[in-house]
Design a protein around this motif. Structure first.
Motif, mmCIF file in Angstrom:
data_model
loop_
_atom_site.group_PDB
_atom_site.id
_atom_site.type_symbol
_atom_site.label_atom_id
_atom_site.label_comp_id
_atom_site.label_asym_id
_atom_site.label_seq_id
_atom_site.Cartn_x
_atom_site.Cartn_y
_atom_site.Cartn_z
ATOM 1 N N VAL A 6 -31.445 -12.417 -48.020
ATOM 2 C CA VAL A 6 -30.733 -12.429 -49.362
ATOM 3 C C VAL A 6 -29.215 -11.967 -49.350
ATOM 4 C CG1 VAL A 6 -32.910 -11.563 -50.404
ATOM 5 C CG2 VAL A 6 -31.410 -9.697 -49.466
ATOM 6 N N GLU A 7 -28.632 -11.848 -47.972
ATOM 7 C CA GLU A 7 -27.404 -11.350 -48.051
ATOM 8 C C GLU A 7 -26.601 -12.777 -47.191
ATOM 9 O OE1 GLU A 7 -25.986 -7.772 -46.089
ATOM 10 O OE2 GLU A 7 -23.980 -8.881 -45.758
ATOM 11 N N GLU A 8 -26.632 -13.861 -48.134
ATOM 12 C CA GLU A 8 -25.966 -15.183 -47.312
ATOM 13 C C GLU A 8 -24.988 -15.661 -48.079
ATOM 14 O OE1 GLU A 8 -27.959 -15.053 -44.616
ATOM 15 O OE2 GLU A 8 -29.379 -13.800 -45.435
ATOM 16 N N HIS A 9 -23.956 -15.910 -47.528
ATOM 17 C CA HIS A 9 -22.586 -15.986 -48.262
ATOM 18 C C HIS A 9 -22.218 -17.770 -48.296
ATOM 19 C CE1 HIS A 9 -22.451 -11.765 -48.370
ATOM 20 N NE2 HIS A 9 -22.558 -11.697 -46.984
ATOM 21 N N PHE A 10 -21.291 -17.508 -49.371
ATOM 22 C CA PHE A 10 -20.981 -18.957 -49.944
ATOM 23 C C PHE A 10 -19.552 -18.889 -50.469
ATOM 24 C CE2 PHE A 10 -20.356 -21.741 -53.634
ATOM 25 C CZ PHE A 10 -20.698 -23.093 -53.204
ATOM 26 N N PHE A 168 -25.142 -4.121 -52.918
ATOM 27 C CA PHE A 168 -23.919 -3.347 -52.470
ATOM 28 C C PHE A 168 -23.288 -3.949 -51.002
ATOM 29 C CE2 PHE A 168 -22.205 -0.203 -55.288
ATOM 30 C CZ PHE A 168 -23.065 -0.175 -56.236
ATOM 31 N N HIS A 169 -22.115 -4.319 -51.242
ATOM 32 C CA HIS A 169 -21.542 -5.150 -50.089
ATOM 33 C C HIS A 169 -20.261 -4.513 -49.607
ATOM 34 C CE1 HIS A 169 -20.116 -8.315 -47.463
ATOM 35 N NE2 HIS A 169 -21.239 -8.661 -47.373
ATOM 36 N N PRO A 170 -20.045 -4.443 -48.306
ATOM 37 C CA PRO A 170 -18.576 -3.872 -47.774
ATOM 38 C C PRO A 170 -17.489 -4.559 -48.169
ATOM 39 C CG PRO A 170 -20.378 -3.997 -46.035
ATOM 40 C CD PRO A 170 -21.073 -4.775 -47.329
ATOM 41 N N VAL A 295 -29.970 -12.154 -43.410
ATOM 42 C CA VAL A 295 -29.194 -12.527 -42.020
ATOM 43 C C VAL A 295 -27.666 -12.360 -41.996
ATOM 44 C CG1 VAL A 295 -28.873 -14.801 -40.677
ATOM 45 C CG2 VAL A 295 -31.115 -13.991 -41.454
ATOM 46 N N ASP A 296 -26.921 -12.458 -43.082
ATOM 47 C CA ASP A 296 -25.564 -12.396 -43.103
ATOM 48 C C ASP A 296 -24.854 -13.509 -42.557
ATOM 49 O OD1 ASP A 296 -23.173 -11.454 -43.974
ATOM 50 O OD2 ASP A 296 -22.788 -9.968 -42.346
ATOM 51 N N TYR A 297 -25.532 -14.865 -43.052
ATOM 52 C CA TYR A 297 -25.024 -16.134 -42.695
ATOM 53 C C TYR A 297 -23.807 -16.345 -43.552
ATOM 54 C CZ TYR A 297 -24.851 -21.251 -42.503
ATOM 55 O OH TYR A 297 -24.417 -22.370 -42.315
HETATM 56 CA CA CA Z 1 -22.064 -9.886 -45.598
#
Ligand code: CA
Length: 338
Positions: A6-10, A168-170, A295-297
């Motif tokens: 659930v923390e996968e970026h685009f 919440f994300h840094p 994962v923080d992909y």
């Molecule tokens: Ca992240």
């Protein structure tokens, strides 16, 4: 076992360019090595913009069935309100199109125009109702204001009403704080920059943000509000006993202990930090029902995220299933397996 992260970026170049129009004029020159490091924390090339073969190949190689996508750095707080609303709508429209192509593999969090909290609440509702988005991701603060301030309440009210979580994300921290806490004549500005950001500082910043929300009484107002905290809870879990001892419900004017709110309203993810000790500790503290995988992909790509979860011998198979996909399906309203 199905795995949802659930923390996968685009992002897209279009949204980066839109942000840059407003932020470049305000950015200060800095150590070129540090500038390069910050850039690498925001944009990592095609891995970030691709929503097709490259991303799917990674997911397949790591046994990830579904990614919940979010913009790496949502619209900058330097963008004026009317422009922020326009850019966020465009960003969410693009993301909605992308996830539709592989709707069995992708879901999404909305990006919101925090400059206009009422419009942000409406945009969250539009994305959830029209595009089936799973909630929203917020990064850092808005122009130095944390989201416990009343002006932002409409966003959290709407999330609670829609029954979707806010993640919440840094984000880069206030330069005054950065200078005071993290800079030293005894090490380089490059190290100070790493220390102040992904190396430590911005996690503390998110942890403080989590506590501010609890202390503001928001969970007494919105008992259905759910928040997602990455990086094993951003340093807060280890301090809950101490916080409860010092900040009591009576002193804070709250109905319950700080740890009670934390354990009920927060859902914790590893954000790709494969630490067996943290994992066991968080499951013991929060219960397996409050842990979701992430994962923080594409910032983190090295690691066997599925095998790490399967290998956890302190968990039953049912608990692993909760963490791998059932909690995400329940909290984010993702359709379960047939
Ligand atoms: Ca992240």
């Amino acid at each position: 076992m199905r795995l949802i992260t659930v923390e996968e970026h685009f992002t897209t170049q279009e949204i980066i360019d839109e942000n840059n129009k407003f932020s470049e004029q305000n950015s200060k020159p800095q150590d070129p090595k540090l500038a390069e490091f910050y850039k690498s924390m925001v944009f990592v090339g095609k891995a970030l913009t691709d929503c097709d073969e490259m991303r799917l190949a990674f997911m397949n190689s790591r046994k990830i069935d579904m990614q919940v996508l979010s913009y790496t750095s949502p619209v900058s707080d330097k963008v004026p309100a009317n422009e922020a609303v326009r850019i966020c709508k465009r960003a969410n429209d693009i993301l909605a199109q992308k996830i539709q192509v592989h709707h069995d593999r992708f879901a999404a969090f909305a990006t919101l125009p925090m400059a206009d909290p009422q419009a942000a609440a409406d945009e969250l509702e539009r994305c959830v109702c029209e595009y089936n988005f799973c909630g929203a991701l917020l990064a850092g603060q808005f122009q130095g204001h944390f989201y416990d301030e009343k002006i932002f309440l409409p966003i959290f009210e709407r999330a609670a009403k829609l029954d979707v979580p806010i993640s919440f994300h840094p984000a880069p921290i206030n330069p005054v704080i950065q200078n005071y806490y993290y800079t030293s004549p005894e090490y380089s500005s490059f190290i100070a920059g790493q220390f102040a950001s992904a190396g430590f500082g911005w996690h503390i910043d998110v942890g403080i943000h989590e506590l501010r929300l609890i202390l503001s009484g928001i969970f007494d107002k919105l008992p259905n509000l759910k928040l997602i905290a990455g990086h094993w809870g951003e340093d807060i879990p280890a301090y809950l006993d101490r916080i409860d001892y010092i900040i009591t419900p009576e002193s804070a004017g709250l109905k319950r202990k700080v740890s009670d709110y934390y354990k009920e309203h927060f859902y914790i993810t590893p954000s790709g930090i494969l630490s067996p000790m943290q994992f066991e500790y968080i499951v013991k503290l929060m219960g397996a029902e409050h842990v979701i995988w992430a994962v923080d992909y594409p910032y983190i790509r090295n690691g066997n995220f599925y095998d790490f979860l399967v290998a956890a011998d302190f968990l039953t198979f049912e608990q692993k299933e909760l963490i791998a996909h059932k909690n995400a399906e329940r909290i984010l309203h993702i359709k379960g397996e047939n």
